[in-house]
Scaffold this active site. Structure first.
Site, mmCIF file in Angstrom:
data_model
loop_
_atom_site.group_PDB
_atom_site.id
_atom_site.type_symbol
_atom_site.label_atom_id
_atom_site.label_comp_id
_atom_site.label_asym_id
_atom_site.label_seq_id
_atom_site.Cartn_x
_atom_site.Cartn_y
_atom_site.Cartn_z
ATOM 1 N N LYS A 191 0.841 -1.204 0.000
ATOM 2 C CA LYS A 191 0.000 0.000 0.000
ATOM 3 C C LYS A 191 0.876 1.254 0.000
ATOM 4 C CE LYS A 191 -3.220 2.730 2.699
ATOM 5 N NZ LYS A 191 -3.930 2.931 3.972
ATOM 6 N N GLU A 197 10.960 -4.570 3.607
ATOM 7 C CA GLU A 197 11.015 -5.993 3.236
ATOM 8 C C GLU A 197 10.570 -6.182 1.783
ATOM 9 O OE1 GLU A 197 9.458 -4.729 5.898
ATOM 10 O OE2 GLU A 197 9.410 -6.134 7.582
ATOM 11 N N GLY A 249 -4.350 -1.074 5.357
ATOM 12 C CA GLY A 249 -3.618 -2.210 4.807
ATOM 13 C C GLY A 249 -4.267 -3.535 5.163
ATOM 14 N N ARG A 250 -4.710 -3.661 6.419
ATOM 15 C CA ARG A 250 -5.303 -4.926 6.866
ATOM 16 C C ARG A 250 -6.754 -5.076 6.448
ATOM 17 N NH1 ARG A 250 -3.805 -1.580 10.721
ATOM 18 N NH2 ARG A 250 -5.360 -0.616 12.104
ATOM 19 N N GLU A 335 -3.780 -5.476 15.225
ATOM 20 C CA GLU A 335 -3.271 -4.184 14.740
ATOM 21 C C GLU A 335 -4.368 -3.120 14.843
ATOM 22 O OE1 GLU A 335 -1.500 -3.531 10.619
ATOM 23 O OE2 GLU A 335 0.272 -4.152 11.728
ATOM 24 N N HIS A 366 -4.346 -31.362 19.553
ATOM 25 C CA HIS A 366 -3.113 -32.101 19.888
ATOM 26 C C HIS A 366 -1.958 -31.152 20.147
ATOM 27 C CE1 HIS A 366 -5.061 -35.844 18.483
ATOM 28 N NE2 HIS A 366 -5.635 -35.043 17.590
ATOM 29 N N LYS A 493 10.284 0.095 13.332
ATOM 30 C CA LYS A 493 10.872 0.264 11.992
ATOM 31 C C LYS A 493 11.958 1.346 12.019
ATOM 32 C CE LYS A 493 6.683 -0.778 9.271
ATOM 33 N NZ LYS A 493 5.666 -0.185 8.359
#
Ligand code: F6P
Length: 529
Positions: A191, A197, A249-250, A335, A366, A493
């Site tokens: 975005k 990254e 973004g999410r 977030e 499990h 960041k």
């Protein structure tokens, strides 16, 4: 996107610290007095989903005080602001109009971008191009697409998709390994188009194409709200697909961000998810509070977190195709709700967003269900499909049986007396049975919600994700927090940029402001640099 802040009286009402509200005190008392009613069902029908909140605390008083609390927070006005694209993200002065992305008759700019994406895919499919798709993105530019591909492309298709998110070089190495550069499309999803990254991984992917003698211009696309940066980076303008800054973004899965999933599976998947999500939007917009699934899930979540003090929320999708639902909801929830101050910057005064975690059942049984039964425990959202898309009926029967059994066990528990009788019948002496039962008993009374999808269709998954988006919005409204910003992630960041310079530099460059351990490790890494 013209939008204006709310009037001061409204802003004051939605940002007041919760404990100062008499409506909160009444709701809290009603929640403490309420119980889980095991002799009746409370099943809400929403956009084809069945949301069973029977195993959550309920009472007439809790319903009434919940409605009063929402009224005190101007729920109807704030819901309208959200759905009409008005400002609701007050620290960034933006709307959060992700619902517009899935409207059946979208506004022109959204329709144009959707048509551009569909045309790109139609051309690629007609020319049978891109055997391989490498999707490079992280967070909200990654989880949703992974979820779509794993939910609907689990049986494979003629295109292969690799996802590369992490800056760890092994991720891009693995993402590119073995692929033919000439038949590979690189999708840069970001975005902001500033995420380190994604840009670094993008550079390696471009170098990989160039090393094979491939002109990257025609084999790299970008999906971003920052087209200028994408073009400056080297993406051809015709290969840049846009979203907007008023889409978090999410919350961006509904935009052209789904390009990779449309290529990997088909565009019907995207259309189906948009349809399911917009139907859930209508349910949220039109359904009275008592039958409004996002509202009721939000009220139960606030009871569990801020009144009963549960420390987390477990997500248990009993469908292996929904493996990525957990990280998707982790980001969407944590977030959005991982905030401690209200819209006016004052402490909220009660616990807010809880850690969200989980994994598909029956694997989870499990792995950590022991803790859910006999540890501190956590509310569980069980998610299951009534129908399967395979032919092995016994497998699906076992899956459903396990889901319902775990939910019942959490709710009813295993009382001490019942366990003693079982152990006596098993031949234990009274003393042994009494002693052993202390270890075998389960407290019970542990809340859960069961969400039943008819089958795992794009429509149902779209409705499910929108259900959680609106639940999170209502929780944030009750707590008085902003679910649409994420200032907390910026700090790490910026620190990383400074440490990167130091790691790459000389001993003398290490700032004295670091703690001793950080200084030590920077020096250690400097030696290897
Ligand atoms: O984690 C912080 C964050 O900004 C998320 O909100 C976002 O989904 C992710 O990083 C990726 O951001 P972008 O899509 O701008 O690369």
């Amino acid at each position: 996107m013209p939008t204006s802040p709310p009037d001061p009286a409204l802003f004051q009402a939605i940002s007041q610290a919760l404990p100062e509200l008499p409506e909160w005190q009444a709701f809290k008392q009603a929640a403490l007095a309420a119980r889980i009613c095991t002799d009746r069902t409370r099943i809400l029908d929403a956009a084809g989903l069945r949301v069973d909140v029977s195993a959550q605390r309920h009472s007439d008083a809790l319903s009434k005080t919940g409605a009063a609390l929402l009224h005190a927070r101007h729920f109807h006005t704030m819901r309208a602001r959200l759905l009409q694209g008005q400002m609701v993200n007050f620290t960034e002065g933006r709307a959060a109009w992700h619902t517009a992305l899935r409207a059946s008759a979208p506004v022109a700019e959204i329709a144009t971008e959707r048509q551009r994406m569909e045309e790109f895919i139609r051309k690629a499919d007609t020319e049978r191009r891109w055997r391989n798709i490498v999707h490079v993105g992280i967070g909200g530019s990654d989880w949703g697409v992974r979820l779509m591909v794993s939910a609907f492309g689990y049986a494979g298709s003629w295109r292969r998709v690799r996802f590369v998110a992490n800056i760890d070089g092994h991720a891009i190495a693995g993402g590119l390994a073995g692929l033919d550069p000439r038949d590979t499309l690189i999708v840069l999803a970001s975005k902001s188009f500033t995420t380190v990254e994604t840009l670094e991984n993008g550079h390696r992917a471009r170098e990989w194409l160039q090393a094979a003698g491939v002109d990257p211009t025609g084999q790299m696309v970008a999906i971003t709200a920052n087209p200028e940066a994408a073009c400056a980076w080297g993406i051809a303008p015709a290969q840049v697909f846009c979203l907007w800054d008023w889409v978090g973004g999410r919350y961006s899965l509904w935009s052209s961000l789904s390009l990779t999933a449309a290529l990997a599976v088909n565009t019907d998947v995207v259309a189906g998810m948009l349809a399911g999500a917009t139907t859930m939007d209508q349910h949220f917009a039109q359904t009275p509070l008592q039958h409004n699934a996002p509202v009721q899930m939000a009220l139960s979540a606030v009871v569990n977190r801020s009144v009963l003090g549960y420390g987390s929320l477990n997500i248990a999708p009993y469908d292996f195709r929904l493996t990525y639902l957990v990280p998707y909801l982790q980001q969407l929830d944590m977030e959005s709700l991982g905030k401690s101050v209200t819209l006016s910057g004052k402490p909220v005064g009660v616990p807010t967003g809880a850690p969200v975690w989980g994994m598909p059942g029956t694997d989870a049984q499990h792995t950590f269900f022991q803790w859910l039964h006999q540890g501190d425990g956590a509310p569980v959202d069980f998610i299951v499909c009534q129908g399967s898309d395979h032919t092995w009926r016994k497998h699906h029967a076992l899956l459903l049986a396990n889901c319902l059994a775990q939910r019942e066990a959490l709710l009813h528990g295993k009382p001490h007396a019942q366990v003693v009788q079982k152990d006596l019948r098993a031949g234990q002496s009274p003393a042994q049975a009494e002693a052993l039962a202390l270890h075998q008993q389960c407290e019970g009374g542990r809340p859960s919600t069961l969400i039943v999808l008819p089958r795992l269709t794009p429509y149902a998954l779209g409705a499910l994700l929108a259900l959680y988006e609106h639940k999170i919005f209502v929780q944030a409204l009750i707590w008085g927090i902003n679910p649409f910003d994420q200032w907390g992630v910026e700090y790490g960041k910026s620190l990383a940029k400074g440490i990167l310079r130091e790691i790459s530099g000389k001993e003398s460059d290490i700032a004295a402001s670091h703690d001793a351990s950080t200084r030590y490790w920077i020096a250690q890494y400097q030696m290897d640099a």
